[in-house]
Design a protein around this motif. Structure first.
Motif, PDB file in Angstrom:
ATOM      1  N   LEU A  15     -57.190 -63.218 -60.523  1.00 46.70           N
ATOM      2  CA  LEU A  15     -56.805 -62.801 -59.030  1.00 46.70           C
ATOM      3  C   LEU A  15     -57.268 -61.449 -58.761  1.00 46.70           C
ATOM      4  CD1 LEU A  15     -53.491 -64.407 -58.684  1.00 46.70           C
ATOM      5  CD2 LEU A  15     -55.447 -65.182 -57.727  1.00 46.70           C
ATOM      6  N   PRO A  16     -57.810 -61.097 -57.642  1.00 48.33           N
ATOM      7  CA  PRO A  16     -58.232 -59.980 -57.406  1.00 48.33           C
ATOM      8  C   PRO A  16     -57.099 -58.888 -57.137  1.00 48.33           C
ATOM      9  CG  PRO A  16     -58.420 -61.344 -55.421  1.00 48.33           C
ATOM     10  CD  PRO A  16     -58.106 -62.267 -56.588  1.00 48.33           C
ATOM     11  N   GLN A  17     -57.137 -57.642 -57.487  1.00 48.61           N
ATOM     12  CA  GLN A  17     -56.180 -56.859 -57.296  1.00 48.61           C
ATOM     13  C   GLN A  17     -56.590 -55.673 -56.696  1.00 48.61           C
ATOM     14  OE1 GLN A  17     -53.824 -56.282 -61.018  1.00 48.61           O
ATOM     15  NE2 GLN A  17     -54.625 -57.824 -62.021  1.00 48.61           N
ATOM     16  N   GLY A  18     -55.701 -54.708 -56.089  1.00 52.47           N
ATOM     17  CA  GLY A  18     -55.992 -53.747 -55.481  1.00 52.47           C
ATOM     18  C   GLY A  18     -55.174 -53.561 -54.245  1.00 52.47           C
ATOM     19  N   LEU A  19     -55.591 -52.534 -53.192  1.00 56.30           N
ATOM     20  CA  LEU A  19     -54.882 -52.252 -52.058  1.00 56.30           C
ATOM     21  C   LEU A  19     -55.747 -52.777 -51.178  1.00 56.30           C
ATOM     22  CD1 LEU A  19     -52.613 -50.396 -50.880  1.00 56.30           C
ATOM     23  CD2 LEU A  19     -54.485 -48.536 -50.699  1.00 56.30           C
ATOM     24  N   LEU A  20     -55.004 -53.322 -50.149  1.00 55.63           N
ATOM     25  CA  LEU A  20     -55.579 -53.702 -48.663  1.00 55.63           C
ATOM     26  C   LEU A  20     -54.970 -53.101 -47.627  1.00 55.63           C
ATOM     27  CD1 LEU A  20     -57.369 -55.876 -47.195  1.00 55.63           C
ATOM     28  CD2 LEU A  20     -55.294 -57.185 -47.224  1.00 55.63           C
ATOM     29  N   LYS A  21     -55.606 -52.199 -47.011  1.00 62.84           N
ATOM     30  CA  LYS A  21     -55.308 -51.239 -45.857  1.00 62.84           C
ATOM     31  C   LYS A  21     -55.948 -51.635 -44.593  1.00 62.84           C
ATOM     32  CE  LYS A  21     -54.813 -46.538 -44.992  1.00 62.84           C
ATOM     33  NZ  LYS A  21     -54.922 -45.044 -45.524  1.00 62.84           N
ATOM     34  N   MET A  22     -55.040 -52.067 -43.674  1.00 63.85           N
ATOM     35  CA  MET A  22     -55.479 -52.501 -42.350  1.00 63.85           C
ATOM     36  C   MET A  22     -54.763 -51.486 -41.292  1.00 63.85           C
ATOM     37  SD  MET A  22     -54.742 -56.685 -42.602  1.00 63.85           S
ATOM     38  CE  MET A  22     -53.038 -56.613 -43.115  1.00 63.85           C
ATOM     39  N   LYS A  23     -55.786 -51.230 -40.114  1.00 62.10           N
ATOM     40  CA  LYS A  23     -55.688 -50.580 -39.266  1.00 62.10           C
ATOM     41  C   LYS A  23     -55.322 -51.498 -37.896  1.00 62.10           C
ATOM     42  CE  LYS A  23     -56.017 -46.836 -36.286  1.00 62.10           C
ATOM     43  NZ  LYS A  23     -54.818 -45.953 -36.091  1.00 62.10           N
ATOM     44  N   LEU A  24     -54.132 -51.561 -37.447  1.00 63.32           N
ATOM     45  CA  LEU A  24     -53.593 -52.311 -36.212  1.00 63.32           C
ATOM     46  C   LEU A  24     -53.666 -51.626 -35.017  1.00 63.32           C
ATOM     47  CD1 LEU A  24     -50.569 -53.561 -38.454  1.00 63.32           C
ATOM     48  CD2 LEU A  24     -52.861 -54.584 -38.203  1.00 63.32           C
TER      49      LEU A  24
ATOM     50  N   LYS B  93     -44.139 -65.436 -30.282  1.00 60.71           N
ATOM     51  CA  LYS B  93     -43.795 -66.920 -29.814  1.00 60.71           C
ATOM     52  C   LYS B  93     -42.355 -67.007 -29.751  1.00 60.71           C
ATOM     53  CE  LYS B  93     -44.271 -71.843 -30.088  1.00 60.71           C
ATOM     54  NZ  LYS B  93     -44.767 -72.803 -30.864  1.00 60.71           N
ATOM     55  N   TYR B  94     -41.670 -66.591 -31.137  1.00 59.36           N
ATOM     56  CA  TYR B  94     -40.235 -66.601 -31.035  1.00 59.36           C
ATOM     57  C   TYR B  94     -39.242 -65.287 -30.770  1.00 59.36           C
ATOM     58  CZ  TYR B  94     -41.175 -70.923 -33.191  1.00 59.36           C
ATOM     59  OH  TYR B  94     -41.734 -72.488 -33.575  1.00 59.36           O
ATOM     60  N   ASP B  95     -40.110 -64.336 -30.138  1.00 59.56           N
ATOM     61  CA  ASP B  95     -39.302 -63.067 -29.826  1.00 59.56           C
ATOM     62  C   ASP B  95     -38.863 -62.368 -30.982  1.00 59.56           C
ATOM     63  OD1 ASP B  95     -38.842 -61.169 -27.727  1.00 59.56           O
ATOM     64  OD2 ASP B  95     -36.962 -62.246 -27.282  1.00 59.56           O
ATOM     65  N   ILE B  96     -39.444 -62.242 -32.074  1.00 59.00           N
ATOM     66  CA  ILE B  96     -39.068 -61.408 -33.162  1.00 59.00           C
ATOM     67  C   ILE B  96     -39.822 -59.968 -33.238  1.00 59.00           C
ATOM     68  CG2 ILE B  96     -39.063 -61.369 -35.551  1.00 59.00           C
ATOM     69  CD1 ILE B  96     -38.790 -64.349 -35.609  1.00 59.00           C
ATOM     70  N   MET B  97     -39.189 -58.942 -33.480  1.00 64.90           N
ATOM     71  CA  MET B  97     -39.675 -57.504 -33.526  1.00 64.90           C
ATOM     72  C   MET B  97     -40.693 -57.447 -34.636  1.00 64.90           C
ATOM     73  SD  MET B  97     -37.586 -53.917 -33.868  1.00 64.90           S
ATOM     74  CE  MET B  97     -37.700 -53.856 -35.674  1.00 64.90           C
ATOM     75  N   ILE B  98     -41.697 -56.992 -34.146  1.00 64.17           N
ATOM     76  CA  ILE B  98     -42.817 -56.685 -35.271  1.00 64.17           C
ATOM     77  C   ILE B  98     -42.817 -55.054 -35.688  1.00 64.17           C
ATOM     78  CG2 ILE B  98     -45.208 -57.038 -35.791  1.00 64.17           C
ATOM     79  CD1 ILE B  98     -45.310 -59.034 -33.623  1.00 64.17           C
ATOM     80  N   GLU B  99     -42.522 -54.641 -36.658  1.00 62.30           N
ATOM     81  CA  GLU B  99     -42.431 -53.399 -37.125  1.00 62.30           C
ATOM     82  C   GLU B  99     -43.705 -52.569 -36.717  1.00 62.30           C
ATOM     83  OE1 GLU B  99     -41.279 -52.403 -40.963  1.00 62.30           O
ATOM     84  OE2 GLU B  99     -39.835 -53.974 -41.112  1.00 62.30           O
ATOM     85  N   GLU B 100     -44.806 -53.031 -36.978  1.00 60.34           N
ATOM     86  CA  GLU B 100     -46.010 -52.190 -36.539  1.00 60.34           C
ATOM     87  C   GLU B 100     -46.258 -51.929 -35.153  1.00 60.34           C
ATOM     88  OE1 GLU B 100     -45.943 -54.154 -40.699  1.00 60.34           O
ATOM     89  OE2 GLU B 100     -45.983 -55.085 -38.498  1.00 60.34           O
ATOM     90  N   CYS B 101     -45.820 -52.929 -34.197  1.00 62.25           N
ATOM     91  CA  CYS B 101     -45.842 -53.004 -32.846  1.00 62.25           C
ATOM     92  C   CYS B 101     -44.983 -51.894 -32.330  1.00 62.25           C
ATOM     93  CB  CYS B 101     -45.615 -54.235 -32.180  1.00 62.25           C
ATOM     94  SG  CYS B 101     -45.558 -54.196 -30.494  1.00 62.25           S
TER      95      CYS B 101
ATOM     96  N   GLY C  38     -44.301 -49.035 -33.129  1.00 63.31           N
ATOM     97  CA  GLY C  38     -44.894 -47.499 -33.353  1.00 63.31           C
ATOM     98  C   GLY C  38     -44.151 -47.192 -34.728  1.00 63.31           C
ATOM     99  N   ILE C  39     -43.597 -47.849 -35.416  1.00 63.14           N
ATOM    100  CA  ILE C  39     -43.125 -47.367 -36.719  1.00 63.14           C
ATOM    101  C   ILE C  39     -44.149 -47.132 -37.595  1.00 63.14           C
ATOM    102  CG2 ILE C  39     -41.875 -48.071 -38.953  1.00 63.14           C
ATOM    103  CD1 ILE C  39     -40.056 -49.745 -36.931  1.00 63.14           C
ATOM    104  N   ARG C  40     -45.246 -47.761 -37.550  1.00 62.70           N
ATOM    105  CA  ARG C  40     -46.430 -47.533 -38.343  1.00 62.70           C
ATOM    106  C   ARG C  40     -48.023 -48.110 -37.651  1.00 62.70           C
ATOM    107  NH1 ARG C  40     -43.813 -50.638 -42.564  1.00 62.70           N
ATOM    108  NH2 ARG C  40     -44.719 -52.746 -42.303  1.00 62.70           N
TER     109      ARG C  40
END
Length: 193
Positions: free
Chosen positions: A125-134, A172-180, A182-184
């Motif tokens: 399996l591939p290993q390493g860091l995956l970094k996404m800008k949102l 859809k289910y009105d659940i808070m998304i941390e990234e949205c 402004g936490i990160r």
């Protein structure tokens, strides 16, 4: 004298009737359900022999042992916390029947796991860091997702699609998304064995 007491005790125990009977049923599905679940659904539950009503643990599942619904009945009515497989979104919904039927979706964070097709197809399996800008708008809709640092193209694509699915379900289910909130604005996931 000891023999008589023993006989009465055994007779008393053997003459007692069980109040509940366990039932296992099989149901055929509609044509649309057959395409999704297979041909048969099983139900397992207990019935009160006096009233004929469902009472106690209940489970409904398909032949692949995927649980579709489980919980408890009390005198023929659903009671307490139930887990229900939501077919369309492929998530579990917890429903509390003792609290006015309040529903809580349990959305699995699939983007945090190794994709199963990779586990099955690759020797290592591939290993390493995956970094996404949102980037989100004011309504928490995901506008853009960019891979800043990745592992390999196939892996990056699968994980970013899983994250997009997670965001869609949270919205859809009105659940808070941390990234949205402004936490990160970047998400880093370290995939290591």
């Amino acid at each position: 004298m000891k023999r008589i007491i023993l006989l009465i005790f055994l007779f008393g125990c053997s003459s007692g009737k069980t109040l509940y009977e366990e039932v296992l049923t099989y149901h055929s599905l509609s044509k649309e359900q057959k395409r999704i679940d297979g041909k048969v659904v099983k139900e397992k539950f207990t019935v009160d022999k006096k009233t004929g009503l469902k009472h106690g643990f209940y489970e409904r599942y398909n032949l692949n042992f995927l649980t579709l619904e489980k919980g408890n009945y009390k005198n023929g009515k659903k009671s307490g916390m139930w887990k229900i497989w939501e077919e369309t979104d492929q998530i579990i919904i917890e429903k509390d029947y003792d609290n006015n039927g309040k529903e809580t979706p349990l959305i699995e964070k699939g983007y945090l796991k190794y994709p199963m097709f990779l586990v099955e197809e690759r020797d290592t399996l591939p290993q390493g860091l995956l970094k996404m800008k949102l980037e989100f708008n004011n309504e928490c809709n995901l506008i853009d997702l960019k891979i800043l640092e990745g592992i390999d193209e196939e892996f990056n694509s699968k994980i970013s699609n899983e994250y997009k699915r997670y965001v869609r379900l949270c919205k859809k289910y009105d659940i808070m998304i941390e990234e949205c909130m402004g936490i990160r604005d970047t998400l880093q996931i370290n995939f290591e064995l």
